[in-house]
Design a protein around this motif. Structure first.
Motif, PDB file in Angstrom:
ATOM      1  N   THR A 133       0.785  -1.241   0.000  1.00 37.70           N
ATOM      2  CA  THR A 133       0.000   0.000   0.000  1.00 37.70           C
ATOM      3  C   THR A 133       0.820   1.296   0.000  1.00 37.70           C
ATOM      4  N   HIS A 168       0.323   0.989   8.453  1.00 40.46           N
ATOM      5  CA  HIS A 168      -0.895   1.756   8.655  1.00 40.46           C
ATOM      6  C   HIS A 168      -1.717   1.168   9.812  1.00 40.46           C
ATOM      7  N   ARG A 191      -5.219  -0.193   9.016  1.00 42.74           N
ATOM      8  CA  ARG A 191      -5.213  -1.465   8.269  1.00 42.74           C
ATOM      9  C   ARG A 191      -4.833  -2.618   9.187  1.00 42.74           C
ATOM     10  N   ILE A 231       1.210   8.792   2.067  1.00 46.47           N
ATOM     11  CA  ILE A 231      -0.232   8.622   1.819  1.00 46.47           C
ATOM     12  C   ILE A 231      -0.888   8.048   3.066  1.00 46.47           C
ATOM     13  N   GLU A 232      -2.158   8.252   3.170  1.00 55.21           N
ATOM     14  CA  GLU A 232      -3.050   7.625   4.149  1.00 55.21           C
ATOM     15  C   GLU A 232      -2.917   8.119   5.587  1.00 55.21           C
ATOM     16  N   ARG A 233      -1.809   8.693   5.974  1.00 55.35           N
ATOM     17  CA  ARG A 233      -1.685   9.176   7.349  1.00 55.35           C
ATOM     18  C   ARG A 233      -2.407  10.509   7.507  1.00 55.35           C
ATOM     19  N   THR A 259      -3.974  12.819   4.492  1.00 59.21           N
ATOM     20  CA  THR A 259      -5.430  12.634   4.438  1.00 59.21           C
ATOM     21  C   THR A 259      -6.143  13.983   4.555  1.00 59.21           C
ATOM     22  N   HIS A 263      -0.314   5.740  -7.162  1.00 59.20           N
ATOM     23  CA  HIS A 263      -1.039   4.795  -6.302  1.00 59.20           C
ATOM     24  C   HIS A 263      -2.406   4.507  -6.875  1.00 59.20           C
ATOM     25  N   VAL A 306      -6.864   4.970  -2.700  1.00 58.20           N
ATOM     26  CA  VAL A 306      -5.949   5.153  -1.569  1.00 58.20           C
ATOM     27  C   VAL A 306      -5.738   6.636  -1.302  1.00 58.20           C
ATOM     28  N   PRO A 350     -10.148   9.589   1.692  1.00 60.62           N
ATOM     29  CA  PRO A 350      -9.486   9.439   2.997  1.00 60.62           C
ATOM     30  C   PRO A 350     -10.179   8.393   3.856  1.00 60.62           C
ATOM     31  N   ARG A 351      -9.386   7.518   4.451  1.00 55.31           N
ATOM     32  CA  ARG A 351      -9.959   6.447   5.279  1.00 55.31           C
ATOM     33  C   ARG A 351     -10.235   6.910   6.697  1.00 55.31           C
TER      34      ARG A 351
END
Ligand SMILES: NC(=O)c1ccc[n+]([C@@H]2O[C@H](COP(=O)([O-])OP(=O)(O)OC[C@H]3O[C@@H](n4cnc5c(N)ncnc54)[C@H](O)[C@@H]3O)[C@@H](O)[C@H]2O)c1
Length: 331
Positions: free
Chosen positions: A38, A85, A88, A185-187, A191, A318, A322, A326-327
């Motif tokens: 990821t 992550h 995850r 990404i993702e943090r 985000t 990516h 992703v 935003p998760r």
């Protein structure tokens, strides 16, 4: 003579900045081993495609043969590969143990076989929840991890200690605070930033009261490299001295820098077991002569500017979702 450094996870966020720093040195060559999960992307190191001092191997740190082959050719190893992550890891913990614990054992074993110096990239999350009143943990504080991610990193971190004690392996460990900067990404910083730039809801956990310490990745990787080169084998070094603030305040600052209205800030249900803060003392690292050089405000401004200029690049680098959906707000 050229120094050859193997960087596992070198196509990820921290790893690719380590590669940048190493290749600034004309007498250093770098091999990257990364399976491109990821957080990783070949695009993070695409600027070295034609550099004869750079080699990329797509593979898993659990591949004993590939790891042994690469370690044999290296003078030093920086082990940054990990599933990284927290959210995850809550959904799928086993994968985290496979990559983060067993993968570390594979790298340690190859370093043992070839007598190679190793730097383990660990995290401040291994200490568990920090003191809500602002206390700081030193390196000998108990490890009380509270997420599957943090537990997998704590186990790997302790395995390094065991390899030093049992086999005399020259391994040092850094436990770092949150890094932020380009290519992540993702943090929480990317985000919030991507959501703000795209005019989407900015998801803030709970009431946004959790506090996190942020250090620009440029300062973070300089600290890591210094520990590889001047740290005492067998010792752990915290990488701290970042700027601490509440998630809600971070979201507000990013809105201001992105030119987005604060009305985009949306509170979402809190993460299970969400640590309120961490908080580490970096005295041991400071004693090596390292000082942070990038003030938080400047680092955040240049980071938001980088995301503004790289939204299309990120989509190419990516899988779309992703980056663009935003998760959650995490760090
Ligand atoms: N980003 C931070 O704020 C921070 C803070 C403290 C510690 N760390 C540590 O730094 C390291 C890098 O984190 P990051 O934020 O750059 O994450 P990242 O997800 O961007 O990078 C991790 C890289 O490891 C690779 N990887 C994962 N599993 C692998 C496997 N089994 N084999 C080969 N490659 C694999 C991924 O493809 C990715 O490129 C991790 O060890 C993490 O625990 C990061």
């Amino acid at each position: 003579m050229t120094e050859r450094v193997l960087v596992t996870g070198g196509a990820g966020f921290v790893g690719s900045h380590l590669v940048d720093l190493l290749l600034e040195r004309p007498d250093t060559s770098v091999a990257v081993l990364d399976r491109l999960s990821t957080g990783g992307s070949r695009a993070n190191v695409e600027h070295y495609e034609r550099n004869p001092r750079f080699a990329f191997v797509r593979g898993d740190v659990n591949d004993v043969g590939a790891v042994d082959d690469l370690v044999r050719q290296a003078d030093a190893v920086i082990h940054a590969a990990a599933e990284s992550h927290v959210d995850r890891s809550i959904d799928a913990p086993r994968e985290f143990l496979e990559s983060n614990l067993l993968g570390t054992q594979t790298v340690l074993e190859a370093c043992r076989a070839h007598g190679t110096r190793m730097l383990m990239i660990s995290t401040d999350e291994v200490y568990g929840a920090g003191d809500p009143d602002g206390g700081l943990f030193e390196e000998d504080h108990a490890l009380v991890p509270r997420s599957p991610y943090a537990a997998s990193k704590a186990a790997a971190d302790l395995l390094c200690h065991a390899y030093h004690a049992t086999y005399g392996l020259p391994v040092t460990v850094v436990r770092g605070t949150n890094a932020f900067g380009p290519r992540q990404i993702e943090r929480v910083v990317p985000t919030y930033t991507i959501a703000a730039l795209e005019g989407r809801p900015i998801p803030v956990y709970g009431e946004g009261k959790q506090r996190r310490e942020f250090l620009h990745v440029g300062d973070w990787v300089r600290a890591a490299l210094l520990v590889l080169e001047q740290g005492e084998p067998g010792l752990v070094y915290n990488i701290g001295e970042g700027h601490e603030l509440e998630n809600l305040e971070l979201a507000r600052r990013i809105c201001a820098l992105a030119g987005a209205p604060e009305s985009l800030i949306t509170f979402v249900p809190d993460r299970p077991g969400h640590d309120f803060r961490y908080g580490i003392s970096a005295g041991r690292l400071l004693a090596l002569g390292w000082r942070p050089e990038i003030p938080f405000d400047e680092g955040l401004e240049s980071t938001v500017a980088w995301y503004r200029d790289h939204l299309e690049w990120l989509r190419r680098a990516h899988d779309g979702p992703v980056v663009t959906e935003p998760r959650g707000a995490h760090a």
